[in-house]
Scaffold this motif. Structure first.
Motif, PDB file in Angstrom:
ATOM      1  N   ARG C 159       0.851  -1.197   0.000  1.00 19.40           N
ATOM      2  CA  ARG C 159       0.000   0.000   0.000  1.00 19.40           C
ATOM      3  C   ARG C 159       0.886   1.246   0.000  1.00 19.40           C
ATOM      4  NH1 ARG C 159      -5.479  -0.683   2.320  1.00 19.40           N
ATOM      5  NH2 ARG C 159      -5.914  -2.923   2.326  1.00 19.40           N
ATOM      6  N   LEU C 163      -4.147   9.291   2.177  1.00 17.19           N
ATOM      7  CA  LEU C 163      -5.239  10.237   1.934  1.00 17.19           C
ATOM      8  C   LEU C 163      -5.157  11.369   2.952  1.00 17.19           C
ATOM      9  CD1 LEU C 163      -8.289   7.817   1.414  1.00 17.19           C
ATOM     10  CD2 LEU C 163      -6.672   8.722  -0.296  1.00 17.19           C
ATOM     11  N   LYS C 202     -12.141   7.231  -2.668  1.00 17.43           N
ATOM     12  CA  LYS C 202     -10.678   7.207  -2.736  1.00 17.43           C
ATOM     13  C   LYS C 202     -10.025   6.089  -1.936  1.00 17.43           C
ATOM     14  CE  LYS C 202     -10.397  11.735  -4.511  1.00 17.43           C
ATOM     15  NZ  LYS C 202     -10.719  13.148  -4.277  1.00 17.43           N
ATOM     16  N   LEU C 203     -10.784   5.504  -1.063  1.00 19.90           N
ATOM     17  CA  LEU C 203     -10.254   4.369  -0.297  1.00 19.90           C
ATOM     18  C   LEU C 203     -10.182   3.147  -1.197  1.00 19.90           C
ATOM     19  CD1 LEU C 203     -12.160   4.330   3.134  1.00 19.90           C
ATOM     20  CD2 LEU C 203      -9.674   4.390   2.825  1.00 19.90           C
ATOM     21  N   THR C 207      -4.645   2.101  -0.363  1.00 14.96           N
ATOM     22  CA  THR C 207      -4.631   3.113   0.688  1.00 14.96           C
ATOM     23  C   THR C 207      -3.912   2.578   1.920  1.00 14.96           C
ATOM     24  OG1 THR C 207      -6.798   3.839  -0.070  1.00 14.96           O
ATOM     25  CG2 THR C 207      -6.032   4.691   2.065  1.00 14.96           C
ATOM     26  N   PHE C 210      -5.112   7.053   6.218  1.00 16.53           N
ATOM     27  CA  PHE C 210      -5.975   8.221   6.093  1.00 16.53           C
ATOM     28  C   PHE C 210      -5.575   9.185   7.209  1.00 16.53           C
ATOM     29  CE2 PHE C 210     -10.305  10.080   7.291  1.00 16.53           C
ATOM     30  CZ  PHE C 210     -10.196  11.128   6.378  1.00 16.53           C
ATOM     31  N   ALA C 237      -6.869   0.071   5.790  1.00 19.03           N
ATOM     32  CA  ALA C 237      -5.923   1.167   5.983  1.00 19.03           C
ATOM     33  C   ALA C 237      -5.891   1.578   7.456  1.00 19.03           C
ATOM     34  CB  ALA C 237      -6.309   2.360   5.109  1.00 19.03           C
TER      35      ALA C 237
END
Lengths: 496, 465, 496, 465
Positions: C159, C163, C202-203, C207, C210, C237
């Motif tokens: 990953r 974000l 967007k996840l 990812t 965040f 995430a």
């Protein structure tokens, strides 16, 4: 904001400092107290948060000029740089947290320092006995005069007159008065020195002490010093030296060598102790050998002792009062914190350096004088010691700009004002003492500002200062209708 | 060199402008050769900051102090807690490197502090007016007596007691020696109470000087003394302890005319006795006799409220030999510290401080009495100070033993007994010969008090504890 | 005067600091050095006297606004009162003069303090592992992201996306970038909160982290926090909490409890460490248990030991780096001086008190908001946490008074300006954070000043500040023709 | 409570104005109940200033320090003398309670200090531009490497040596782990000289990171390395010691492109490792890649010279993920201390400091070698640091013995030997396994050095001294 008073910031219930539980039983602690001793409420002090207190006092500080922020050529006050190492060292717990009733056996470091300081003061003065007890210059004057009184009493003399110069600091006659003497004033001559004829006329069998400031308050070293020395001593009187101007002659000339029998120092002036907004200072005195036994107690003494290892070392102790001692003039040892700073300062310079202090102080004053005399009268000549006195009288005549106006206007240029209207023997006196801790650049900027002011319109100068938060407070009103403390206003918001 | 500014180039340029060839030439012009010192002063050699700091740190480390030892010493100087804010404020150069506020426009900071200080002192004392401070508590007491003598013309008797601080009485004797005044020292009773003063007051009495709590920690009936003095036309001067006023009645509320105090306990370090803070407040109508600087409120030319030095016609620089006093300074920096300190405390903080002192002092009395080796001399409650007698040992040796155990256990009263100055008793009465004086401030913890008793109890003695 | 540069005050031959003789042989000490190592002259530093240096820097200090002198409602910066006891205590030799390479056996006091601080940070965060090493908030972000990277690597995941919210501090994306991640921005919705749809969009399986600020930079606590928590963790995430706004939620809500896996504190904000003109701060981080092994070393640990007297006591030690540790992110332990102040602060408040800090901070902000909203738009509602963001956009439209103008003009009223133009999601943003250490009187005076400004003429405001030594410096010119150091002028006097 | 201002009355009035019945109501409006903490935080109970001060003083007293012990520790943090002026200035609230100069008009003090600091650093380093400081010397070295990598696109090799500070190399390894770059660690020769770096430079080399004097006190031929790097199109980064520059050549004069340093030795306390001062200067043409704040000169709307933060387009708050660095603070207060410190020193004071270090270090080497128990590891002169091997004892025990004799005698190098981080050597070469590192600053006196040797010599050992 910062012009608000503490009391106006107060809000019931706010609080900064707190203690926790005492950790001991509290029941009954108060019950032993008879009711007539106890107040129902604590005093009505203001109530503030810690952040309030800090911002208030930090803010107020910024309304002061100070040596750390501005050139401060206040004549007769020796506003020199106050070394930061003095502050740091004097705050060490082994100096700052010592209780005055501790036993000397556990204070050998401190007492060694104070003993050495006595020795240094004696060496610089050319005299013999030293008392570190007096709390300020004026206090030193008083103490020395009490010593003189005790001396004359011990020899069966009833001399009760103290002579002071008309150019002397006001403390001289006031101290004499407090010590139980009567005072007479000796005039200055046209050169600004002691009028020898007047001195001769006033010296008689009742004269106890002649109080002399040398260099005097005009910044002049009295060139007739040897004659005065002879005259006074021939008359059976003593000479007291007001040491306010010692910054001019360190290592150059010693009071004991030019005739003084007693003197005080102002360590907060000469030896860089900070002035603290008007205090604390200290006023240690030195006296000639035959006066030593009259000094207040205690004095630091030392003797050799043998250590457990069979070596000898110094043991420092405090003297007991002798039968001749005047007793004491303040509680405890003296202003040790101020004295410590003087000690640190003297250790920083040593014998060679301390003379250079005076040399540079004299150089700076003469340099300023050489520049200022082009546009301000300097009545007493082209040379001076550590300070000089100009006169604004011509300016006053020509443009109605008084010494006070000049002083107020110079504030706008970012300089503290010189001393004005002192000494009394100079009309519209402007007394400038630059000290040795200012740069030539600063001196030049100051001259430039003074010069510009003499060129400004009267109006501009009369209303000065313009750049300060307040300007020309009403002194007369303050004295006529004194408001000496804040009072709770009748209605909450009627304060300005 | 150290703090000098001028370089050799500077000196050359300046001499050229002056028209002198050397600094010596200027000096020779001013100072007769015959009185010039022809050698260098014999002072210790110059030493730079790093070495100086190291050397003085070593010197300081050789002194026992309230940091290295647990301090139970009082006698007019106390180990009270000083909040960090006090140091922070007082170490600002704008305060400590400024001078007397001769130019009010650039001294409003100091002037306002002085005005606030004066107000706080009036709040503290309940009296109408305060000066901006004097040298210390001892000389302030004598200044108060001089003030009373000046006010009460024709009366020359000053009555005090043998449990007023011995040093304060020494100062009084020294100042009054060459002045037409008589000091009468009344003996306190066995509990250290000076009620006998009342009987000594007569129509020649200018003033009474009483200390409360007094030197040995006893409480005085100030209100009764003041009433008697007032009835006889004399003034009452009380030397008080500001920290006591969280609980004790204020001087003004007890009829005192002039109140003086040692202000060291309000945020000022012990500093081996000075600089300290002389507090002085008085009845409003006595203000023109008050010695020392006074700041007052006024307005500037634009009508803005501001502060100035005022009532200067009392002072030496104007009145010279006719001044009320020769004092021309005040302890501004210490008054500032006291002002900040009192601002932090407020009424509740002051009360709490008094209460801590009272409770811890009471506790200390209990634990020391419990040892059976020691007894308390005199009855009655204590604010923070009391007298202890060692039944089994020499006080000096006892205290020396304690010092070697990191304890400043008390003040040996023996050397103060019976002292005389110019025929006046300045010392303590004989009953305190084998005693020591103990002070317990709010800083002392229960553990420290327990340890104090423990160490004292274990000191070498002549009989078992 | 104080606007002169050090270099312009310099005069060849002046000198402040000196050492004496070294006291050891000096001959040959330099002879061992090959010529290629030695400089003929020392660097051309300025030459000043000690008094010069003091007056220069004291003077410069007075040109700053600061918490000690002014209300400083700089949003997002938590300019609270800096307790003086912290400064005093942190300066004790046993804390300030400790060398970072000393052995733990002789540092038990210090390590106990740091251990307890770790525990306190963990308790306040609701997380488990603590590293005190990072030197600043942004440094904490970077460190935490390196920890996250190490974690994902350890589980074989690649990953590589972080974000960040569009309202986030700029450090968030910059730190992610430095840690080797790529960044994507998540939008805010109309309420100023994270747009959950955009977050969901967007996840994905790339990812990693965040990064969330909560309360966010609008001063709003994101009420959808539980949903985000689920969404992010369901996507595999981690959640990073930017702790800049912790002053709002101390004891009220814990990041670990609302989903954060990693976070940093700003002790210089939340825990009263002074800001020091822009630093030093510190950026300690807390992480969830499974991330602890990746933290940089050393961490303070403790174990029970038996004393010589047979009793047990804690022995404090430093952990060795584990194989999983990311290593270290700065030299030595960390910003101990800053951490010590945080410790002292937390000891001053305790668990009950520290919640009241946040409560009063929230109360003050809401009070200000309630007053300000009468004359300035506050786009995101009538309630906030410890700060709020107003908008000057209407003022700009009506009177051409921008947020910048408002900020500049408030300086004339004796207040520091709020943060302006941040966060980016509010037009003409004015971000106000009063903190809990200001009085209601001060808040009222600030409101009054703001109100008066909105009533003033555009001209007055555009040219503000009027009362400061300088006004509206030319930023564009500064960046276009950078002058980044003083240079000896060609001729001696051509400096302004 | 502590520093809170609001009284209960204040709170009531404010809540009324807000239109809320309680603070809880406001909080409940914002924070979902489900994520509110339902209990009080478990922190140690609140403790007031007096008790806190006493408790923390006791805690502090349990730590050996450069005041209680004589300190010969270095390794990147040094017991240099700090003049009192530095503390006095830095303790002014206007400096330490202000923040980043976002409003230039009310931050000219800090901005001018930053500009003066930057100028002093350029004078010190001989390079064209300095930032306003970074976190510390270690992270500054890594920031310099990142800067070089960003400048030298297409090259990914970073060459350093095994006598560069081990912690600095640990930081480098941690920062570069997730970035496309390779760290090559060259072995220094037995005298601790990293000339081997020259041979390692190739066309993939982005930069060389060298420390001079290096971690073990050795001098590096920086000019030769820089020349080689330049020839290969690589940048040279030197980690220097500012105090050394009273004697050693300046980085800029030796062809260095980016110079970094730990600035702690310039007036900042040891403080167990932080906060410290990261110094960074570079060639003028690299300025747009320079991380951290920069102050620059400009004029205000009236044409007055003034200072602002500038070149902010490099920074995170404008460029966000495209910024040169994530750093958004600088160590202003420490930079201020360094600025004051250097102002006090001036060129001659800096030279004198270097010379004291050199002379005292040489003396220390002589006395320790004279004991015969110890040997110096590596030849060549030392600025203030060198490595000692104990022929007869365990280093850890030796140093423990010294600590118990009020002596911080040196740093045990054993634990640093051979350390690895993610496959990169971050530790020291094996030859230092049984050695310790000694630093001798200008503060050490001959007596202290003699005592150091004496105590070490008397430590328990396996063979006679």
């Amino acid at each position: 904001q910062s012009a608000q008073l503490l009391f106006e910031l107060s809000r019931p219930g706010r609080r900064a400092h707190r203690l926790g539980e005492p950790g001991v039983p509290t029941t009954d602690a108060l019950s032993g107290f008879d009711d007539r001793f106890l107040a129902s409420d604590p005093p009505p002090l203001p109530e503030l948060a810690e952040g309030d207190v800090v911002r208030h006092f930090v803010g107020l500080s910024t309304l002061n000029m100070s040596v750390d922020t501005h050139f401060y050529p206040l004549g007769s006050c020796t506003m020199k740089y106050n070394p930061k190492r003095n502050e740091r060292i004097a705050s060490l717990p082994g100096l700052a947290d010592v209780h005055p009733m501790q036993d000397p056996s556990h204070l050998q470091g401190l007492l060694e320092m104070l003993y050495e300081l006595q020795e240094m003061f004696a060496e610089i003065s050319g005299l013999h006995g030293v008392s570190l007890q007096p709390a300020a210059g004026a206090h030193g004057e008083l103490t020395a005069l009490l010593v003189a009184e005790a001396y004359f009493r011990s020899i069966g003399s009833s001399r009760n007159i103290v002579l002071t110069a008309d150019s002397a600091h006001g403390t001289n006659p006031a101290s004499a008065q407090m010590a139980g003497f009567q005072t007479k004033t000796v005039k200055s001559n046209a050169d600004g020195l002691v009028d020898l004829d007047d001195l001769a006329a006033k010296l008689d069998e009742n004269t106890a002490v002649f109080m002399l400031t040398n260099p005097n308050t005009l910044g002049l070293f009295d060139r007739n010093i040897e004659q005065m020395n002879k005259m006074v001593h021939d008359a059976g009187a003593l000479i007291y030296l007001d040491g306010a101007n010692m910054n001019a002659i360190l290592g150059i000339s010693r009071p004991g060598d030019f005739g003084a029998d007693l003197m005080h120092y102002n360590p907060h002036k000469t030896f860089s102790g900070p002035h603290g907004g008007g205090g604390p200072g200290a006023g240690p005195i030195c006296v000639r050998d035959f006066l030593t036994k009259f000094l207040p107690a205690p004095i630091v003494t030392r003797r050799e002792i043998e250590t457990a290892e069979g070596q000898t070392e110094w043991y420092y102790d405090l003297s007991e009062p002798t039968e001749h001692s005047i007793g004491r003039v303040r509680s405890f040892f003296g202003n040790t914190g101020v004295l410590a700073r003087a000690y640190i300062y003297l250790r920083t310079y040593g014998g060679d350096g301390i003379r250079r202090v005076s040399e540079d102080a004299v150089l700076s004053a003469n340099y300023l004088l050489s520049q200022v005399k082009h546009f301000l009268d300097v009545p007493h000549g082209d040379r001076c010691m550590h300070e000089f006195v100009a006169s604004a009288s011509r300016l006053k005549k020509d443009k109605k700009i008084s010494a006070m106006d000049l002083a107020k206007r110079i504030l706008d240029y970012g300089f503290h004002a010189p001393t004005v209207y002192f000494p009394l023997v100079v009309d519209e006196a402007v007394m400038v003492e630059p000290t040795e801790t200012e740069s030539k650049q600063t001196l030049d900027a100051f001259v430039e500002a003074l010069f510009r002011i003499t060129d400004e319109s009267g109006d501009t100068v009369h209303e000065a200062p313009h750049s300060t938060r307040i300007s020309r407070p009403d002194d007369v009103g303050a004295a006529r209708r004194p408001v000496l403390h804040w009072s709770q206003p009748e209605t909450p918001d009627d304060q300005s | 060199m150290s703090y000098l500014f001028h370089t050799d180039d500077d000196r050359r340029e300046m001499l050229a402008a002056i028209g002198a060839s050397s600094i010596d030439e200027i000096i020779n012009d001013q100072v007769p050769q015959s009185v010039q010192l022809q050698r260098q002063l014999e002072l210790p050699p110059a030493i730079h900051e790093m070495e100086l700091t190291a050397e003085l740190t070593r010197l300081a480390d050789r002194n026992a102090n309230a940091n290295s030892h647990v301090c139970f010493l009082g006698g007019g100087a106390y180990d009270h807690f000083i909040p960090a804010v006090v140091d922070e404020i007082a170490s600002r150069g704008e305060y400590y490197t400024s001078y007397t506020p001769y130019q009010a426009e650039v001294s409003q900071g100091n002037l306002q502090v002085m005005f606030e200080y004066e107000t706080l002192i009036t709040q503290l004392t309940g009296l109408g007016v305060s000066n901006a401070s004097l040298y210390d508590g001892g000389s302030a007491a004598t200044e108060a007596v001089l003030m009373a003598l000046a006010t009460q013309r024709g009366r020359n008797k000053v009555i005090t007691s043998d449990v007023v601080h011995p040093q304060y009485r020494e100062i009084l004797a020294a100042y009054l020696r060459n002045i037409d005044a008589e000091i009468v020292v009344v003996a306190a009773d066995e509990n250290g109470c000076s009620a006998g003063i009342i009987d000594a007051i007569d129509d020649q009495t200018a003033c009474v000087l009483v200390q409360h709590p007094n030197f040995i920690g006893g409480l005085e009936d100030v209100a009764a003394i003041a009433a008697a003095a007032k009835a006889a036309g004399a003034l009452t001067i009380e030397s008080f302890d500001p920290v006591s006023l969280g609980r004790l009645r204020r001087p003004g509320d007890m009829g005192v005319d002039i109140a003086v105090a040692e202000g060291q306990g309000l945020g000022n370090p012990l500093a081996y006795g000075g600089p300290y803070l002389g507090i002085m407040a008085c009845r409003e109508d006595l203000v023109r006799r008050l010695p020392g600087r006074i700041a007052g409120q006024t307005t500037d030319r634009r009508g803005k409220r501001c502060w100035v030095l005022t009532l200067q016609t009392r002072e030496q620089h104007i009145r010279r030999e006719k001044a009320t006093s020769n004092i021309c300074s005040n302890q501004t920096l210490l008054a500032l510290r006291a002002t900040v300190h009192l601002s932090l405390l407020g009424p509740e903080g002051l009360r709490e401080t008094s209460d801590h002192c009272i409770a811890k002092t009471e506790y200390a009395k209990q634990v020391i009495v419990a040892t059976e080796r020691f007894e308390i001399v005199g009855e009655g409650p204590s604010l923070k100070e009391f007298v202890v007698r060692d039944r089994n040992g020499d006080v000096a040796e006892l205290l020396e033993y304690a010092r070697n155990h990191a304890l400043l256990a008390g003040i040996d009263l023996g050397p103060m007994v019976g002292l005389q100055c110019e025929g006046t008793l300045t010392g303590l009465p004989d009953r305190y010969r084998d005693c020591f004086l103990v002070a317990v401030t709010e800083k002392r913890t229960r553990a420290e008090i327990d340890q104090w008793a423990e160490i004292l109890c274990h000191a070498p003695q002549t009989a078992a504890c």
